[in-house]
Design a protein around this motif. Structure first.
Motif, mmCIF file in Angstrom:
data_model
loop_
_atom_site.group_PDB
_atom_site.id
_atom_site.type_symbol
_atom_site.label_atom_id
_atom_site.label_comp_id
_atom_site.label_asym_id
_atom_site.label_seq_id
_atom_site.Cartn_x
_atom_site.Cartn_y
_atom_site.Cartn_z
ATOM 1 N N ILE A 48 0.829 -1.206 0.000
ATOM 2 C CA ILE A 48 0.000 0.000 0.000
ATOM 3 C C ILE A 48 0.861 1.254 0.000
ATOM 4 N N LEU A 49 2.068 1.184 0.589
ATOM 5 C CA LEU A 49 2.957 2.341 0.631
ATOM 6 C C LEU A 49 3.897 2.415 -0.570
ATOM 7 N N THR A 50 4.149 1.271 -1.234
ATOM 8 C CA THR A 50 5.034 1.276 -2.403
ATOM 9 C C THR A 50 4.533 2.232 -3.470
ATOM 10 N N GLY A 51 3.247 2.124 -3.769
ATOM 11 C CA GLY A 51 2.678 3.004 -4.785
ATOM 12 C C GLY A 51 2.765 4.470 -4.424
ATOM 13 N N PRO A 52 2.288 4.870 -3.237
ATOM 14 C CA PRO A 52 2.355 6.286 -2.872
ATOM 15 C C PRO A 52 3.765 6.865 -2.841
ATOM 16 N N ILE A 53 4.736 6.164 -2.250
ATOM 17 C CA ILE A 53 6.083 6.756 -2.175
ATOM 18 C C ILE A 53 6.673 6.912 -3.570
ATOM 19 N N SER A 54 6.396 5.969 -4.458
ATOM 20 C CA SER A 54 6.926 6.067 -5.822
ATOM 21 C C SER A 54 6.212 7.168 -6.599
ATOM 22 N N ALA A 55 4.898 7.241 -6.458
ATOM 23 C CA ALA A 55 4.142 8.259 -7.193
ATOM 24 C C ALA A 55 4.480 9.661 -6.705
ATOM 25 N N VAL A 56 4.607 9.830 -5.384
ATOM 26 C CA VAL A 56 4.966 11.148 -4.840
ATOM 27 C C VAL A 56 6.376 11.532 -5.273
ATOM 28 N N ILE B 93 -1.180 9.588 -11.287
ATOM 29 C CA ILE B 93 -0.429 8.384 -11.662
ATOM 30 C C ILE B 93 -1.132 7.126 -11.173
ATOM 31 N N THR B 94 -1.592 7.148 -9.935
ATOM 32 C CA THR B 94 -2.248 5.982 -9.356
ATOM 33 C C THR B 94 -3.512 5.632 -10.119
ATOM 34 N N ILE B 95 -4.282 6.629 -10.496
ATOM 35 C CA ILE B 95 -5.518 6.384 -11.251
ATOM 36 C C ILE B 95 -5.193 5.776 -12.617
ATOM 37 N N TYR B 96 -4.132 6.250 -13.245
ATOM 38 C CA TYR B 96 -3.759 5.736 -14.561
ATOM 39 C C TYR B 96 -3.398 4.254 -14.491
ATOM 40 N N PHE B 97 -2.549 3.879 -13.527
ATOM 41 C CA PHE B 97 -2.129 2.484 -13.452
ATOM 42 C C PHE B 97 -3.200 1.578 -12.851
ATOM 43 N N TRP B 98 -4.115 2.153 -12.115
ATOM 44 C CA TRP B 98 -5.294 1.377 -11.719
ATOM 45 C C TRP B 98 -6.028 0.910 -12.971
ATOM 46 N N ARG B 99 -6.191 1.819 -13.901
ATOM 47 C CA ARG B 99 -6.885 1.485 -15.139
ATOM 48 C C ARG B 99 -6.091 0.457 -15.950
ATOM 49 N N ILE C 197 9.577 5.487 -14.431
ATOM 50 C CA ILE C 197 9.907 4.315 -13.617
ATOM 51 C C ILE C 197 9.235 4.368 -12.253
ATOM 52 N N LEU C 198 9.142 5.560 -11.684
ATOM 53 C CA LEU C 198 8.438 5.672 -10.409
ATOM 54 C C LEU C 198 6.952 5.403 -10.587
ATOM 55 N N SER C 199 6.439 5.813 -11.723
ATOM 56 C CA SER C 199 5.048 5.468 -12.028
ATOM 57 C C SER C 199 4.913 3.962 -12.219
ATOM 58 N N GLY C 200 5.935 3.357 -12.833
ATOM 59 C CA GLY C 200 5.916 1.909 -13.011
ATOM 60 C C GLY C 200 5.915 1.164 -11.691
ATOM 61 N N ALA C 201 6.536 1.739 -10.667
ATOM 62 C CA ALA C 201 6.514 1.117 -9.348
ATOM 63 C C ALA C 201 5.101 1.094 -8.780
ATOM 64 N N VAL C 202 4.305 2.089 -9.147
ATOM 65 C CA VAL C 202 2.894 2.077 -8.756
ATOM 66 C C VAL C 202 2.214 0.873 -9.396
ATOM 67 N N ASN C 203 2.522 0.635 -10.664
ATOM 68 C CA ASN C 203 1.974 -0.525 -11.356
ATOM 69 C C ASN C 203 2.385 -1.815 -10.656
ATOM 70 N N THR C 204 3.669 -1.926 -10.305
ATOM 71 C CA THR C 204 4.160 -3.126 -9.644
ATOM 72 C C THR C 204 3.470 -3.358 -8.310
ATOM 73 N N SER C 205 3.251 -2.292 -7.571
ATOM 74 C CA SER C 205 2.599 -2.444 -6.268
ATOM 75 C C SER C 205 1.170 -2.957 -6.421
ATOM 76 N N ILE C 206 0.491 -2.528 -7.469
ATOM 77 C CA ILE C 206 -0.877 -3.004 -7.699
ATOM 78 C C ILE C 206 -0.862 -4.459 -8.151
ATOM 79 N N VAL C 207 0.093 -4.798 -9.045
ATOM 80 C CA VAL C 207 0.224 -6.188 -9.495
ATOM 81 C C VAL C 207 0.533 -7.100 -8.310
ATOM 82 N N GLY C 208 1.502 -6.690 -7.470
ATOM 83 C CA GLY C 208 1.900 -7.520 -6.340
ATOM 84 C C GLY C 208 0.804 -7.698 -5.312
#
Length: 822
Positions: free
Chosen positions: A123-131, A180-186, A425-436
């Protein structure tokens, strides 16, 4: 259970010529049947691991001082050992991860606790990377404005470390993080294939950026005057904040090293994502898993470690992290014109001789703003050490590009590229956090901890969209609650990282003693001792022993295969090959001492305990969040068990569609001349596994067909034909399990029919299959079974122009019949 086709061919049930072209097929699909290359798997994990290079240097230096790069290097080297633990677990459990491994080793209660801590990590991986991505964009914008200000009549300049500027940066970064989070959610709603493709493209851009920034940094260091560049010190210097509840205590050497190591541990966050994407890695499974692991290690080691060192060597002290000596009771940061309550310094180190004497070095930066050197001050009881953002703490690589040698216009262009890639890449970490996190929660739902409704696939894309929605909402709430503070997010983030590692590694140590079956891969450094009194095993007996031997032995012991009746009419006896026998006997006659994995566990445990004492934010919020998630899991598990009467058997969720005909287009086949494999129950699955292992699915498709036997009917389509029932889902779930273990894609279909052999023949004709594979019958000899299918094939291809060559194989453990039909 799906209906079992009869081996006998009832000629009375063969359709008339008017009915031969009419059928109805159920085509099922699932995201679980999609597989990706090891490059894509590595890209998904690296979008988390490698992205830490953008922020871990500043967070670590804030805690331990200028020695941070050494500890980041140590963490990246240690990450290879931790990754070995994950590889071993993946070879034992295709759908692995913390939950599955901990449950097998120590039970469901500790498994839910470990997943609760891991979810705090995700839950924190996405926010820290997106911020952080937002911080890079906003930081680059400030540098552009300052460059413009230097060439205007007003000559204005914005201080990136100013209090109001820092607040504005945080707010804008928060807004960018939300987007960023909304985009990778989609993107994840649309499925793993699409999101892995984005991760692959991101890593290509990151590689170009890494080569440019590393090469340019080396050139900058080479051209600097002799004696200007000094290696970072080895010894950490802590502040009261970085010692947490240990502040005021004397920290001896080894404990200080572990504390500093813990403050840098988030540099290897993302390891759990490797276990979550393991199920999607294509064949050869283990080989590609090891390849992905090595790519991840080498890439993250070079990028994260080198960036941390270059930042300390090139960016002037005080521009990364601002260090101050503050009078006790005075504000730690206020108007710099006020003197007497604090001293702002570039770098502070402990003096030779110990005590509380510190040497303060103020060196001139690139603009010559600071020229005082050799100032000394005693940190008495009335003063303390403090650190804060110096302007480039949260966008370290941007600051590195700013201080590289070269003309301003070229550096601002490099900063733009760094920021764009960092944003990606930081946006990609948001993607990874959602996948994981989606993968982790899927394991819980499959095990009955969450209700089956969470696994319902998206009507269009097949993804588990309800779990993805829940994760995205929690991440958005975290972003807004943090108000864009990267350091706060980083400190809290470390809790889930280290404790998920501890639980996972402890479970693997326990399994070394609890589960003696041979592994396809083991964490190195193991000592094996022969049990007293045990017979000596011949060395040659162990040649070629693999995990497949152990799996075969387990399968024969728990579920005797369908042996069929060979031509001589004598049923064969179950046979275990020599490798399997040797593997089992050898495991029972030896004592294993897993030295390597035990050392890894002890290092992680010590780090986790000291993190609890030194990271107040992480401890308070981490424990609170973990307990809340644990409570939710316990409540949901009780609800789920009540619905199933206390028993739960996981059934995969599938999208299904009805097609009036069996066509290549309807199934989505890619290659010509597919292989049609008929499955009629769990005992048919070894046949499917054999075909999967021997077929290159890059050039030939495998269609898995199960026949749904229905009574003779009148004209029209019944509701029974147009739905996949529980029995069908149970069989298809087992098909998914086999395909995931092998790592190859299949195209499943359910065929309602009154005569299974004729239905299979019709499907083979319409799909233009070159081969049909049948499991050996329990009722008749293989030759008779072959004759019956030949009759069905002749009836199906009776119309002119419909006949074509077809290979028919009938397979069993000790039976294989092959025949070419025209």
């Amino acid at each position: 259970m799906a209906s079992v086709p009869s081996a006998d061919l009832d000629l009375a049930q063969l359709p008339t010529s008017a009915q031969r072209t009419k059928t109805n097929v159920l085509i099922v699909s699932s995201v679980a049947l999609a597989f990706i290359s090891f490059w894509r798997a590595a890209a998904i994990v690296l979008c988390d691991l490698a992205s830490s290079a953008y922020y871990v240097g500043g967070i670590s230096e804030q805690a331990v001082g200028k020695s941070a790069p050494w500890f980041i290097l140590g963490v990246m080297l240690f990450s290879y050992a931790v990754r070995a633990v994950y590889v071993e677990s993946c070879t034992m459990f295709t759908r692995g991860g913390v939950y599955k491994v901990v449950k097998e080793a120590m039970g469901g209660s500790l498994a839910k606790l470990s997943v609760s801590a891991l979810m705090f990590d995700y839950i924190l991986t996405g926010p820290i990377s997106a911020v952080s991505a937002g911080q890079y964009l906003v930081g680059w914008g400030i540098d552009v404005l300052n460059l413009i200000g230097q060439h205007t009549s007003r000559h204005f300049a914005i201080d990136p470390g100013g209090e109001h500027v820092t607040q504005a940066k945080a707010f804008l970064s928060m807004l960018i993080a939300v987007a960023i989070t909304i985009y990778f959610w989609r993107a994840n709603i649309r499925g793993i294939g699409e999101s892995s493709d984005k991760a692959m493209k991101i890593m290509k851009f990151t590689t170009v950026m890494a080569v440019l920034i590393i090469g340019w940094s080396l050139l900058t260091l080479y051209l600097k005057p002799h004696g200007v560049v000094h290696a970072p010190p080895f010894k950490p210097v802590f502040t009261g904040d970085s010692l947490g509840w240990l502040a005021g205590l004397k920290i001896i050497g080894p404990i200080g090293i572990i504390i500093a190591f813990g403050h840098s541990l988030l540099a290897m966050s993302g390891e759990e994502s490797l276990a979550q994407v393991n199920r999607e890695i294509e064949a050869p499974k283990l080989k590609n898993l090891l390849r992905a692991g090595f790519v991840i290690f080498l890439y993250s080691l070079l990028l994260t470690s080198l960036i941390s060192f270059f930042a300390v060597l090139i960016i002037p002290d005080g521009k990364r992290v601002e260090t101050r000596i503050v009078r006790n009771g005075a504000p730690e940061k206020f108007d710099k014109q006020v003197k007497g309550d604090y001293w702002e310094v570039d770098y502070i180190h402990e003096r030779v001789g110990g005590g509380e004497q510190y040497g303060i070095e103020l060196t001139a930066d690139a603009e010559g703003e600071k020229t005082v050197t050799g100032v000394e001050h005693a940190l008495t009881a009335g003063y303390h050490l403090a650190r804060d953002d110096g302007g480039y703490r949260d966008n370290l690589i941007n600051g590195l590009a700013h201080y590289l040698i070269g003309p301003g216009w070229l550096k601002i262009g490099m900063q733009a590229f760094v920021c764009i890639v960092g944003f990606l890449i930081l946006s990609g970490a948001v993607n990874t956090s959602i996948v994981g996190s989606n993968g982790v929660l899927n394991r819980l739902a499959e095990d009955g901890v969450l209700t089956e409704g969470f696994l319902r696939p998206h009507p269009k894309y097949g993804s588990t969209y309800r779990l993805i929605n829940m994760v995205a909402i929690l991440q958005l709430v975290t972003i807004v609650a943090s108000w864009g503070d990267v350091n706060t997010l980083g400190e809290a983030y470390a809790f889930g990282v280290v404790w998920s590692f501890v639980f996972k590694t402890l479970a693997m140590v326990v399994l070394r003693f609890k589960d003696k079956s041979p592994r396809a891969y083991e964490v190195p450094l193991n000592i094996r001792i022969k049990r007293p009194g045990a017979p000596m095993m011949p060395a040659v007996a162990l040649v070629g022993v693999t995990s497949t031997d152990e799996q075969m032995a387990h399968r024969l012991a728990t579920e005797p295969p369908n042996m069929g009746v060979p031509a001589d009419g004598v049923a064969p006896k179950p046979a275990i090959n020599k490798g399997t026998t040797a593997a089992i006997a050898h495991a029972q006659n030896q004592i294993d001492l897993p030295i390597g994995i035990t050392i890894i566990f002890l290092v992680l445990l010590c780090t986790a305990i000291l993190n609890l004492l030194t990271k107040k934010t992480a401890t308070i919020w981490g424990i609170g969040f973990t307990l809340i998630f644990l409570l939710v899991f316990i409540i949901m598990e009780k609800i789920s068990h009540r619905r199933h009467g206390g028993h739960h058997a996981h059934l995969e969720q599938f999208n299904e569609k009805s097609s009036p005909t069996v066509t290549r287009e309807a199934l989505g086949l890619i290659h010509p001349n597919p292989i049609l494999v008929a499955v009629r129950g769990p005992r048919s699955l070894p046949v499917l596994e054999k075909i999967l292992r021997e077929t290159d699915t890059n050039v030939r498709d495998i269609v898995v067909i199960t026949c749904k036997v229905i009574p003779a009917r009148l004209q029209g389509i019944t509701a029974e034909e147009t739905a996949v029932d529980e029995g069908d889902r149970e069989l298809l779930t087992r098909v998914v399990t086999v395909t995931e273990e092998v790592g190859k894609q299949v195209f499943p279909m359910v065929l309602p029919t009154t005569n299974p052999l004729y239905g299979i023949a019709i499907a083979a004709r319409d799909l233009q299959a070159s081969e049909v594979v049948l499991g050996v019958s329990e009722a008749v000899q293989a030759e008779t079974q072959l004759e019956q299918f030949a009759l069905a094939w002749g009836t199906a291809t009776a119309e002119p122009g419909s006949s074509r060559p077809l290979t028919v194989r009938i397979l069993g453990p000790q039976v294989e019949v092959k025949y070419e039909m025209e």
